[in-house]
Motif scaffolding. Structure first.
Motif, PDB file in Angstrom:
ATOM      1  N   THR A  13     -10.036   0.774  -6.224  1.00 31.46           N
ATOM      2  CA  THR A  13      -8.821   0.098  -5.756  1.00 31.46           C
ATOM      3  C   THR A  13      -9.096  -0.473  -4.367  1.00 31.46           C
ATOM      4  O   THR A  13     -10.014  -0.036  -3.674  1.00 31.46           O
ATOM      5  CB  THR A  13      -7.652   1.092  -5.637  1.00 31.46           C
ATOM      6  OG1 THR A  13      -8.076   2.183  -4.810  1.00 31.46           O
ATOM      7  CG2 THR A  13      -7.212   1.612  -6.987  1.00 31.46           C
ATOM      8  N   HIS A  51       0.878  -1.173   0.000  1.00 30.49           N
ATOM      9  CA  HIS A  51       0.000   0.000   0.000  1.00 30.49           C
ATOM     10  C   HIS A  51       0.907   1.212   0.000  1.00 30.49           C
ATOM     11  O   HIS A  51       2.074   1.137   0.342  1.00 30.49           O
ATOM     12  CB  HIS A  51      -0.875   0.023   1.251  1.00 30.49           C
ATOM     13  CG  HIS A  51      -0.061   0.093   2.507  1.00 30.49           C
ATOM     14  ND1 HIS A  51       0.165   1.265   3.168  1.00 30.49           N
ATOM     15  CD2 HIS A  51       0.624  -0.865   3.173  1.00 30.49           C
ATOM     16  CE1 HIS A  51       0.942   1.032   4.220  1.00 30.49           C
ATOM     17  NE2 HIS A  51       1.250  -0.257   4.239  1.00 30.49           N
ATOM     18  N   ASP A  52       0.349   2.351  -0.416  1.00 34.51           N
ATOM     19  CA  ASP A  52       1.120   3.576  -0.273  1.00 34.51           C
ATOM     20  C   ASP A  52       0.180   4.761  -0.087  1.00 34.51           C
ATOM     21  O   ASP A  52      -0.081   5.171   1.030  1.00 34.51           O
ATOM     22  CB  ASP A  52       2.060   3.777  -1.469  1.00 34.51           C
ATOM     23  CG  ASP A  52       3.088   4.872  -1.207  1.00 34.51           C
ATOM     24  OD1 ASP A  52       3.079   5.429  -0.101  1.00 34.51           O
ATOM     25  OD2 ASP A  52       3.890   5.179  -2.103  1.00 34.51           O
ATOM     26  N   CYS A  53      -0.400   5.283  -1.174  1.00 37.74           N
ATOM     27  CA  CYS A  53      -1.182   6.517  -1.059  1.00 37.74           C
ATOM     28  C   CYS A  53      -2.488   6.319  -0.309  1.00 37.74           C
ATOM     29  O   CYS A  53      -2.973   7.210   0.350  1.00 37.74           O
ATOM     30  CB  CYS A  53      -1.491   7.060  -2.453  1.00 37.74           C
ATOM     31  SG  CYS A  53      -2.665   6.053  -3.385  1.00 37.74           S
ATOM     32  N   ARG A  54      -3.073   5.164  -0.436  1.00 32.71           N
ATOM     33  CA  ARG A  54      -4.391   4.861   0.132  1.00 32.71           C
ATOM     34  C   ARG A  54      -5.473   5.817  -0.367  1.00 32.71           C
ATOM     35  O   ARG A  54      -6.466   6.058   0.314  1.00 32.71           O
ATOM     36  CB  ARG A  54      -4.359   4.845   1.662  1.00 32.71           C
ATOM     37  CG  ARG A  54      -3.431   3.757   2.187  1.00 32.71           C
ATOM     38  CD  ARG A  54      -3.719   3.385   3.611  1.00 32.71           C
ATOM     39  NE  ARG A  54      -2.864   2.278   4.020  1.00 32.71           N
ATOM     40  CZ  ARG A  54      -3.074   1.539   5.083  1.00 32.71           C
ATOM     41  NH1 ARG A  54      -4.112   1.765   5.842  1.00 32.71           N
ATOM     42  NH2 ARG A  54      -2.265   0.557   5.386  1.00 32.71           N
ATOM     43  N   ILE A  59      -2.872   3.014 -13.356  1.00 30.73           N
ATOM     44  CA  ILE A  59      -1.943   3.216 -12.240  1.00 30.73           C
ATOM     45  C   ILE A  59      -0.959   2.049 -12.121  1.00 30.73           C
ATOM     46  O   ILE A  59      -0.199   1.975 -11.160  1.00 30.73           O
ATOM     47  CB  ILE A  59      -2.698   3.432 -10.906  1.00 30.73           C
ATOM     48  CG1 ILE A  59      -3.692   2.296 -10.646  1.00 30.73           C
ATOM     49  CG2 ILE A  59      -3.386   4.787 -10.887  1.00 30.73           C
ATOM     50  CD1 ILE A  59      -4.409   2.386  -9.297  1.00 30.73           C
ATOM     51  N   GLY A  67      -6.136   5.699  -3.930  1.00 28.85           N
ATOM     52  CA  GLY A  67      -6.510   5.210  -5.252  1.00 28.85           C
ATOM     53  C   GLY A  67      -5.744   5.790  -6.415  1.00 28.85           C
ATOM     54  O   GLY A  67      -6.209   5.742  -7.551  1.00 28.85           O
ATOM     55  N   ILE A  68      -4.557   6.340  -6.165  1.00 27.50           N
ATOM     56  CA  ILE A  68      -3.844   6.943  -7.285  1.00 27.50           C
ATOM     57  C   ILE A  68      -2.451   6.379  -7.541  1.00 27.50           C
ATOM     58  O   ILE A  68      -1.845   6.676  -8.555  1.00 27.50           O
ATOM     59  CB  ILE A  68      -3.736   8.484  -7.133  1.00 27.50           C
ATOM     60  CG1 ILE A  68      -3.081   8.840  -5.809  1.00 27.50           C
ATOM     61  CG2 ILE A  68      -5.086   9.151  -7.280  1.00 27.50           C
ATOM     62  CD1 ILE A  68      -2.788  10.338  -5.667  1.00 27.50           C
ATOM     63  N   CYS A  69      -1.917   5.577  -6.623  1.00 27.72           N
ATOM     64  CA  CYS A  69      -0.506   5.201  -6.801  1.00 27.72           C
ATOM     65  C   CYS A  69      -0.316   3.817  -7.410  1.00 27.72           C
ATOM     66  O   CYS A  69       0.717   3.537  -8.006  1.00 27.72           O
ATOM     67  CB  CYS A  69       0.247   5.300  -5.481  1.00 27.72           C
ATOM     68  SG  CYS A  69      -0.074   3.934  -4.350  1.00 27.72           S
ATOM     69  N   GLY A  70      -1.287   2.940  -7.256  1.00 28.70           N
ATOM     70  CA  GLY A  70      -1.164   1.607  -7.839  1.00 28.70           C
ATOM     71  C   GLY A  70      -0.416   0.605  -6.986  1.00 28.70           C
ATOM     72  O   GLY A  70      -0.082  -0.478  -7.439  1.00 28.70           O
ATOM     73  N   MET A  71      -0.122   0.939  -5.755  1.00 30.94           N
ATOM     74  CA  MET A  71       0.636   0.025  -4.910  1.00 30.94           C
ATOM     75  C   MET A  71      -0.219  -1.104  -4.344  1.00 30.94           C
ATOM     76  O   MET A  71       0.238  -2.218  -4.190  1.00 30.94           O
ATOM     77  CB  MET A  71       1.225   0.811  -3.729  1.00 30.94           C
ATOM     78  CG  MET A  71       2.730   0.983  -3.650  1.00 30.94           C
ATOM     79  SD  MET A  71       3.753  -0.178  -4.450  1.00 30.94           S
ATOM     80  CE  MET A  71       4.655  -0.810  -3.051  1.00 30.94           C
ATOM     81  N   CYS A  72      -1.452  -0.794  -3.966  1.00 32.18           N
ATOM     82  CA  CYS A  72      -2.245  -1.800  -3.266  1.00 32.18           C
ATOM     83  C   CYS A  72      -2.849  -2.792  -4.245  1.00 32.18           C
ATOM     84  O   CYS A  72      -2.838  -2.587  -5.444  1.00 32.18           O
ATOM     85  CB  CYS A  72      -3.363  -1.126  -2.464  1.00 32.18           C
ATOM     86  SG  CYS A  72      -4.608  -0.343  -3.500  1.00 32.18           S
ATOM     87  N   CYS A 107      -7.585  -0.019  -1.638  1.00 30.86           N
ATOM     88  CA  CYS A 107      -7.489   0.974  -0.561  1.00 30.86           C
ATOM     89  C   CYS A 107      -8.742   1.834  -0.466  1.00 30.86           C
ATOM     90  O   CYS A 107      -8.999   2.449   0.561  1.00 30.86           O
ATOM     91  CB  CYS A 107      -6.258   1.854  -0.753  1.00 30.86           C
ATOM     92  SG  CYS A 107      -6.210   2.718  -2.329  1.00 30.86           S
TER      93      CYS A 107
HETATM   94  S1  FES Z   1      -2.598   2.448  -2.008  1.00 30.76           S
HETATM   95 FE1  FES Z   1      -2.279   3.761  -3.722  1.00 30.76          FE
HETATM   96  S2  FES Z   1      -3.781   3.041  -5.100  1.00 30.76           S
HETATM   97 FE2  FES Z   1      -4.219   1.922  -3.317  1.00 30.76          FE
END
Ligand code: FES
Lengths: 244, 254
Positions: B86, B60-63, B164, B65-70, B88
Motif C-alpha cells: 500500500t 490515510h488512516d492506519c499507515r 482492504i 497497510g490494513i485499513c484501505g484508506m490510502c 503508506c
Molecule cells: S493508511 Fe491504512 S492501508 Fe494505508
C-alpha cells in the motif's frame, strides 16, 4: 531493521454495562470502543476477538431486551439537541480558524507526543507524571492561543480536522496521566518504577487497586471524578506475572 | 543506510469535483529514505502550511497497510512501484535523489474528486450495502463446532477477505471495473457455509449496485491483480461470475 519497545495501545474505552450499553440510554458501544474486555494490558489480535465477541455473541442477546422495553419516538433535526451540538461544533471550528497563530497543528501534536513519551510512557514514575500534568495544560493553552489552521470552514479541510483531534488529545492526555498517578501500583502496561518486584516485574497492590477506574469528565482543566468499579475474581487466583 | 534525498513532486491539485484542476510542482527537500511516502507528503505539507499555502489533501488512516484508506497513483502506478504494497507502506528508499514523482488521484468515474488526491469511494459502501454481509439472528450464537469448514475453503475465504477495499483495482483498470473488489467480497462469503443462504441475493444485488455506480465490466486486463496491495487473485472474478450466473438461473429476482 531497528527493533525497540513501544507503546502500541492505550487500554480502556467508554464505560458500558454488561449489556454493552453506555451511560447514555440506548447508546451501545461495541468492540474496542468500550472498556470492557481489556484489563490493564491488551493482548494481540484483541480487536478481532472483541469485535466478534461483542458483535456476534453479546449484542444479539442484549439489544432485544432494550428494544422490546423501549418506546422510540420519532426524532428529527428540529430537536434542540441537534441545534445545540451544531452550534457547539461551529463555535469550535470558528475558534480554531480565527486564532491564526504561527505554530502548526502537527508541531503541537509532536510536542504532546514527546511529553507523553518522556513522562507518561511505558516506564513511568510519579515525578515525571506530575511534570507531564504541568506541561500538558500549558501546551493546551498555547494551542488555543497560537495554533495555525489554514483554509476555511464548510470545505474539505484536513488541517481543521487534525486540529480538532489534537484539541481532543490535549484534553484526554491529561486524564491519561492523572489515571497513571492515581494508581499506586504497577499493573500490566502501567509500570510505575516505584512499584516493582526484585526481578523488575510489575508489582500489583490487589488489596487497594483491584478496580477499574471510570473517570467522569467535569470540564476541560477541571479535575475529573474517579468512580471505582471493583474487580471480583471468583474462579481465578491472582498471581504474580512471570515470563520465566 | 538512511540518507537524505531531494525530489520534485508533480501533484494533482483540485479544489473540488467541479474545479478544473492542475498539476502543481513542489520541492521535497531533505527527505530521509527511511520515511514512508506519506511521511514525505507530511513534510511537504508542513512546509506549505508554514508558507501560508494550502496543504495537499490526501487520504490515510492506519499507515500500516490494513485499513484501505490510502492510495494515489504514483508515476502511473496505483500505490506506487512496489508490488503488494500500500502507499503508506512504500518507503522513500525506492526513490533516488533528484527524481521527479508524479502523484495523481484514483481515476474512475464513480470516484469523484473531493479535493486534490482524495476521492469519494462511497460507491464501494453502496456495493457492500447491497449484499456484502451475513445476516445474524438475535439470540444464541450457533455452537462453533456445528459448522465444519474445510481447511482449503477457509484459506481461500481468508485470502479473499484480505481485500482492504482501497479502490486501486478500479483505478488501474482501463474499464474502471470494480470486479476485483466485488468478487473478493462475494468470494469471502460465498465460500463459507454462513454465506450460502444469502449467496444468490448477494451476487445479484452487488452486481446491480456495481453497475448502477457506473463501474465498467471486466475484460480480463489483469491490471487490478497487478496493482492490488493484498494480491487478490482474479480467480475470484471467475467465482463471482459463476455465483452471478447460478443466481440468475434460479432466482426470481433475476
Ligand atoms: S493508511 Fe491504512 S492501508 Fe494505508
Amino acid at each position: 531493521m531497528m527493533i525497540y519497545p513501544a507503546i502500541h495501545y492505550t487500554m480502556g474505552g467508554l464505560w458500558v454495562d454488561y449489556n454493552l450499553m453506555s451511560t447514555i440510554p440506548g447508546l451501545f458501544v461495541l468492540g474496542e470502543a468500550n472498556f470492557s474486555d481489556h484489563g490493564s494490558n491488551r493482548l494481540g489480535a484483541s480487536a478481532l476477538m472483541q469485535g466478534l465477541a461483542d458483535g456476534y455473541f453479546v449484542i444479539p442477546y442484549t439489544i432485544g431486551g432494550y428494544l422490546a422495553g423501549t418506546v422510540l419516538p420519532e426524532v428529527n433535526e428540529a430537536h434542540p439537541a441537534f441545534e445545540d451540538s451544531t452550534k457547539l461544533v461551529n463555535e469550535g471550528i470558528d475558534k480554531l480558524l480565527s486564532i491564526k497563530g504561527d505554530r502548526t497543528v502537527d508541531d503541537f501534536h509532536k510536542e504532546l507526543g514527546h511529553i507523553l513519551w518522556e513522562y507518561g510512557g511505558m516506564s513511568r514514575n510519579e515525578i515525571g507524571m506530575l511534570k507531564a500534568k504541568e506541561l500538558i495544560p500549558e501546551l493546551r493553552e498555547q494551542f488555543w492561543e497560537n495554533v495555525m489552521v489554514t483554509g476555511s470552514p464548510g470545505e474539505f479541510n484536513q488541517t481543521l480536522e487534525r486540529a480538532g483531534r489534537v484539541a481532543d488529545f490535549l484534553e484526554f492526555s491529561e486524564l491519561l496521566v492523572e489515571d497513571g498517578v492515581s494508581r499506586e501500583e504497577s499493573c500490566g502496561c502501567h509500570f510505575n518504577e516505584a512499584f516493582q518486584t526484585e526481578e523488575h516485574e510489575a508489582q500489583r497492590d490487589d488489596d487497594s487497586c483491584s478496580y477499574v477506574a471510570a473517570w467522569e469528565f467535569r470540564g476541560t482543566g477541571k479535575a475529573p471524578a474517579l468512580h471505582k468499579e471493583p474487580l471480583v475474581f471468583e474462579n481465578v487466583e491472582l498471581a504474580q506475572r512471570s515470563y520465566k | 543506510m538512511s540518507e537524505n534525498i531531494n525530489l520534485t513532486l508533480k501533484v494533482w491539485r483540485q479544489n473540488g469535483p467541479d474545479d478544473k484542476g492542475h498539476l502543481g510542482t513542489y520541492k521535497a527537500k531533505d527527505i530521509s529514505t527511511d520515511m514512508s511516502f506519506l511521511e514525505m507528503l507530511d513534510v511537504v505539507n508542513e512546509q506549505l502550511t508554514v508558507e501560508g499555502k494550502d496543504p495537499i489533501a490526501f487520504d490515510h488512516d492506519c499507515r500500516e497497510g490494513i485499513c484501505g484508506m490510502c492510495g494515489t497513483v504514483v508515476n502511473g502506478l496505483a500505490h506506487g512501484p512496489e508490488p503488494a504494497t500500500t502507499l503508506c507502506q512504500l518507503h522513500m528508499r525506492h526513490f533516488k535523489d533528484g527524481d521527479t514523482i508524479v502523484i495523481e488521484p484514483w481515476r474512475a468515474r464513480p470516484f469523484k474528486i473531493i479535493r486534490d488526491l482524495v476521492v469519494d469511494r462511497s460507491s464501494f459502501d453502496d456495493i457492500i450495502q447491497a449484499g456484502g454481509y451475513v445476516s445474524v439472528n438475535t439470540g444464541q450464537a450457533p455452537e462453533a463446532n456445528s459448522i465444519p469448514i474445510s481447511q482449503e475453503k477457509a484459506e481461500l475465504a481468508m485470502d479473499a477477505a484480505a481485500c482492504i477495499g482501497c479502490g486501486a483495482c478500479a483505478a488501474a483498470c482501463p474499464n474502471a471495473s470494480a470486479m476485483l473488489f466485488v468478487s473478493a467480497k462475494i468470494s469471502q462469503l460465498a465460500l463459507l457455509p454462513q454465506g450460502r443462504p444469502e449467496a444468490a441475493r448477494r451476487a445479484l444485488g452487488m452486481a446491480k449496485a456495481m453497475d448502477e455506480c457506473g463501474f465498467g465490466n471486466c475484460s480480463n486486463e489483469r491490471e487490478c491483480e497487478a496493482v492490488c496491495p493484498k494480491e487478490i487473485k482474479i480467480t475470484n472474478i471467475a467465482r463471482f461470475n459463476r455465483e452471478f450466473l447460478k443466481a440468475s438461473f434460479v432466482s426470481p429476482q433475476a
